[in-house]
Design a protein around this motif. Sequence first.
Motif, PDB file in Angstrom:
ATOM      1  N   PRO A  24       2.154  -4.920  -3.877  1.00  9.06           N
ATOM      2  CA  PRO A  24       0.979  -4.574  -3.295  1.00  9.06           C
ATOM      3  C   PRO A  24       0.078  -4.012  -4.198  1.00  9.06           C
ATOM      4  O   PRO A  24       0.467  -3.146  -5.060  1.00  9.06           O
TER       5      PRO A  24
ATOM      6  N   ILE B  31      -1.297  -9.010  -2.804  1.00  8.40           N
ATOM      7  CA  ILE B  31      -0.069  -9.193  -3.430  1.00  8.40           C
ATOM      8  C   ILE B  31      -0.392  -9.335  -5.069  1.00  8.40           C
ATOM      9  O   ILE B  31      -1.278 -10.358  -5.375  1.00  8.40           O
TER      10      ILE B  31
ATOM     11  N   ILE C 218      -2.684  -8.443   2.608  1.00  7.72           N
ATOM     12  CA  ILE C 218      -1.196  -8.153   3.083  1.00  7.72           C
ATOM     13  C   ILE C 218      -1.157  -6.886   3.923  1.00  7.72           C
ATOM     14  O   ILE C 218      -0.400  -6.523   4.550  1.00  7.72           O
ATOM     15  N   GLY C 219      -2.437  -6.009   3.819  1.00  7.87           N
ATOM     16  CA  GLY C 219      -2.443  -4.814   4.467  1.00  7.87           C
ATOM     17  C   GLY C 219      -3.617  -4.178   4.191  1.00  7.87           C
ATOM     18  O   GLY C 219      -4.349  -4.849   3.200  1.00  7.87           O
TER      19      GLY C 219
ATOM     20  N   SER D 276       4.005   2.687  -0.265  1.00 11.89           N
ATOM     21  CA  SER D 276       4.488   4.054   0.476  1.00 11.89           C
ATOM     22  C   SER D 276       3.933   5.323  -0.247  1.00 11.89           C
ATOM     23  O   SER D 276       3.503   6.392   0.490  1.00 11.89           O
TER      24      SER D 276
ATOM     25  N   GLY E  44      -0.329  -3.159   8.250  1.00 13.44           N
ATOM     26  CA  GLY E  44       0.690  -4.101   7.287  1.00 13.44           C
ATOM     27  C   GLY E  44       1.552  -3.692   6.295  1.00 13.44           C
ATOM     28  O   GLY E  44       1.856  -2.488   6.325  1.00 13.44           O
ATOM     29  N   ASP E  45       1.534  -4.444   5.075  1.00  9.57           N
ATOM     30  CA  ASP E  45       2.135  -3.978   3.889  1.00  9.57           C
ATOM     31  C   ASP E  45       1.463  -3.124   2.898  1.00  9.57           C
ATOM     32  O   ASP E  45       0.711  -3.902   1.995  1.00  9.57           O
TER      33      ASP E  45
END
Length: 82
Positions: A19, A14, A47-48, A77, A73-74
Amino acid sequence: MADVTYYVALPFGIGDDGPEPREAVECTSANAAIRSAERMARTEGHIGAVAFSRSGDPGCGEFSDAVLLKAFGDVPSDLSAL
């Protein structure tokens, strides 16, 4: 030189604006990249993560767009910058 395919696991942490990518790891296969990305997504501070591949000619530096193998995860997009 012939085209080669690189497989990569890329974790995200983060940042101030959401992200942001961390240090990528080159892997030996698509399955290895997916397994690494899954582990990275569960690592503290991440976080991903995504697993992707890129093919091209390293001699002239021309590569095709990245192909997303799997996301965990996050993650953003829009991964077009990979």
